[in-house]
Design a protein around this motif. Structure first.
Motif, PDB file in Angstrom:
ATOM      1  N   GLU A  90       0.811  -1.224   0.000  1.00 37.25           N
ATOM      2  CA  GLU A  90       0.000   0.000   0.000  1.00 37.25           C
ATOM      3  C   GLU A  90       0.841   1.269   0.000  1.00 37.25           C
ATOM      4  OE1 GLU A  90      -2.538  -0.334   3.400  1.00 37.25           O
ATOM      5  OE2 GLU A  90      -3.909  -1.758   2.418  1.00 37.25           O
ATOM      6  N   LEU A  93      -0.417   4.089  -2.401  1.00 38.10           N
ATOM      7  CA  LEU A  93      -1.778   4.611  -2.348  1.00 38.10           C
ATOM      8  C   LEU A  93      -1.740   6.130  -2.219  1.00 38.10           C
ATOM      9  CD1 LEU A  93      -3.515   2.098   0.130  1.00 38.10           C
ATOM     10  CD2 LEU A  93      -4.072   2.423  -2.285  1.00 38.10           C
ATOM     11  N   PRO A  94      -2.700   6.853  -2.791  1.00 37.00           N
ATOM     12  CA  PRO A  94      -3.864   6.388  -3.553  1.00 37.00           C
ATOM     13  C   PRO A  94      -3.593   6.185  -5.053  1.00 37.00           C
ATOM     14  CG  PRO A  94      -3.995   8.736  -3.288  1.00 37.00           C
ATOM     15  CD  PRO A  94      -2.745   8.314  -2.570  1.00 37.00           C
ATOM     16  N   THR A  95      -2.348   6.417  -5.499  1.00 35.93           N
ATOM     17  CA  THR A  95      -2.039   6.302  -6.929  1.00 35.93           C
ATOM     18  C   THR A  95      -2.159   4.867  -7.414  1.00 35.93           C
ATOM     19  OG1 THR A  95      -0.510   8.173  -6.707  1.00 35.93           O
ATOM     20  CG2 THR A  95      -0.306   6.833  -8.687  1.00 35.93           C
ATOM     21  N   LYS A  97      -2.942   0.717  -6.158  1.00 38.05           N
ATOM     22  CA  LYS A  97      -3.510  -0.137  -5.128  1.00 38.05           C
ATOM     23  C   LYS A  97      -2.882  -1.527  -5.182  1.00 38.05           C
ATOM     24  CE  LYS A  97      -7.600   0.472  -6.834  1.00 38.05           C
ATOM     25  NZ  LYS A  97      -9.055   0.427  -7.078  1.00 38.05           N
ATOM     26  N   VAL A  98      -2.948  -2.215  -4.054  1.00 38.82           N
ATOM     27  CA  VAL A  98      -2.517  -3.610  -4.029  1.00 38.82           C
ATOM     28  C   VAL A  98      -3.375  -4.395  -5.016  1.00 38.82           C
ATOM     29  CG1 VAL A  98      -2.331  -5.697  -2.635  1.00 38.82           C
ATOM     30  CG2 VAL A  98      -1.776  -3.480  -1.629  1.00 38.82           C
ATOM     31  N   ASP A 100      -3.010  -3.951  -8.360  1.00 41.28           N
ATOM     32  CA  ASP A 100      -2.884  -3.307  -9.668  1.00 41.28           C
ATOM     33  C   ASP A 100      -1.763  -3.979 -10.463  1.00 41.28           C
ATOM     34  OD1 ASP A 100      -4.896  -1.472  -9.336  1.00 41.28           O
ATOM     35  OD2 ASP A 100      -3.584   0.203  -8.823  1.00 41.28           O
ATOM     36  N   ASN A 225       1.827   7.164  -0.243  1.00 44.77           N
ATOM     37  CA  ASN A 225       1.217   6.925   1.062  1.00 44.77           C
ATOM     38  C   ASN A 225       2.253   7.310   2.108  1.00 44.77           C
ATOM     39  OD1 ASN A 225      -0.517   6.111   3.059  1.00 44.77           O
ATOM     40  ND2 ASN A 225      -0.532   3.952   2.494  1.00 44.77           N
ATOM     41  N   HIS A 253      -6.619  -4.720 -12.685  1.00 50.57           N
ATOM     42  CA  HIS A 253      -6.615  -4.859 -11.229  1.00 50.57           C
ATOM     43  C   HIS A 253      -7.190  -6.225 -10.888  1.00 50.57           C
ATOM     44  CE1 HIS A 253      -6.724  -3.657  -7.020  1.00 50.57           C
ATOM     45  NE2 HIS A 253      -7.892  -4.275  -6.955  1.00 50.57           N
ATOM     46  N   GLU A 255      -7.664  -8.606  -7.377  1.00 46.55           N
ATOM     47  CA  GLU A 255      -7.504  -8.761  -5.937  1.00 46.55           C
ATOM     48  C   GLU A 255      -6.845 -10.088  -5.587  1.00 46.55           C
ATOM     49  OE1 GLU A 255      -8.020  -6.672  -3.579  1.00 46.55           O
ATOM     50  OE2 GLU A 255      -9.144  -5.092  -4.587  1.00 46.55           O
ATOM     51  N   GLU A 265     -10.310  -0.041 -14.600  1.00 45.10           N
ATOM     52  CA  GLU A 265      -9.447   1.032 -14.097  1.00 45.10           C
ATOM     53  C   GLU A 265      -8.168   1.172 -14.919  1.00 45.10           C
ATOM     54  OE1 GLU A 265      -8.845   1.242  -9.920  1.00 45.10           O
ATOM     55  OE2 GLU A 265     -10.760   0.300  -9.442  1.00 45.10           O
TER      56      GLU A 265
END
Length: 270
Positions: A90, A93-95, A97-98, A100, A225, A253, A255, A265
């Motif tokens: 992380e 973040l916010p550019t 995300k885990v 991506d 972050n 992306h 998860e 995205e």
């Protein structure tokens, strides 16, 4: 131990090429000679299954012949043009995300030999605001991704969670307090050399203050972050020799195995 895919790809490609060459130079002439002898014995030219049986490559040679061109193209593309990476933490973040999946432009900062990472062709130098992938200075088998905030000759100061470049504070604009009722995190736009990118700041995390002068051939990097990133504030500068490439775009992306890949995205990385 970290898995070095580049090294494995180079070794597998080389093995396939060597096996293909051995068959072509050593065993293929023997098969042709066997065919000539069989035709002389038969007193006629062999055709069809008889001919194919005598000229047939062994399985290892056929596999090497089929795989080498594919592996060679993948090696060239991955080593010199573009390479995919997955975001594991992380810290950006916010550019980013885990989960991506990003594309890294390998030739933007010059062409480098695979595995050795030796530069053979020069190109652009990293600029403030670039998001870069590099080999972690304390363990070069690990790739890191951070944002360049200081280039050679810059004096970087981080004070009260504000970034200063050569004495100039980089403007921060509040976008949101998260969560709104009892905020623990701030979402801000930061301007670096006039270009905007978003950052997170924790409300309660202690401040890390310091001043660093960036030496020649090195870069100072931070995670977006800011209060949850192990970066140049902790372990120092990134040598130019450890650069891998410029992060250019998010193309997927995902998860994990229990979710579906998300292509909604897809975006450029700013």
């Amino acid at each position: 131990m970290n898995f070095d895919f580049s090294l494995v790809l180079v070794l597998v490609t080389a093995l396939a090429g060597v096996l293909w060459l051995i068959d072509k130079l050593v065993f293929a002439p023997k098969r042709s000679q066997a065919l000539s002898q069989a035709e002389a014995t038969a007193g006629r030219a062999l055709e069809g299954k008889e001919r194919d049986a005598l000229l047939q490559q062994p399985g290892w040679a056929d596999t090497a012949r089929s795989m080498f061109p594919v592996l060679f193209v993948v090696l060239i593309l991955r080593s010199f043009l573009y390479e995919p990476f997955q975001i594991p933490s992380e810290s950006m973040l916010p550019t980013l995300k885990v989960g991506d999946f990003i594309v890294v432009n390998k030739y933007h900062y010059g062409l480098r030999l695979p595995v050795l990472n030796t530069k053979i062709v020069s190109n652009n130098d990293p600029e403030r605001g670039d998001v870069i992938v590099f080999r972690y200075p304390e363990d070069t088998s690990i790739n890191y991704i951070k944002r360049v905030v200081g280039v050679p000759g810059d004096v970087i100061t981080y004070k009260d969670k504000v970034l200063y470049v050569n004495g100039e504070p980089q403007q921060q604009e509040l976008l949101a307090k998260l969560p709104p009722a009892r905020p623990t995190k701030l979402l801000l736009n930061e301007r670096l050399d006039g270009k905007k990118h978003r950052i997170f700041r924790d409300v309660y995390r202690p401040v890390i203050d310091g001043t660093w002068e960036v030496p020649e051939g090195h870069y100072f990097v931070l995670g977006d972050n800011r209060d949850n990133s192990k970066d140049s504030r902790y372990w120092g500068f990134v040598p130019e020799a450890l650069l891998v490439g410029k992060a250019s775009a998010v193309w997927m992306h995902w998860e994990g195995f229990f979710s579906f890949p998300d292509f909604s995205e897809v975006r450029q990385i700013n």
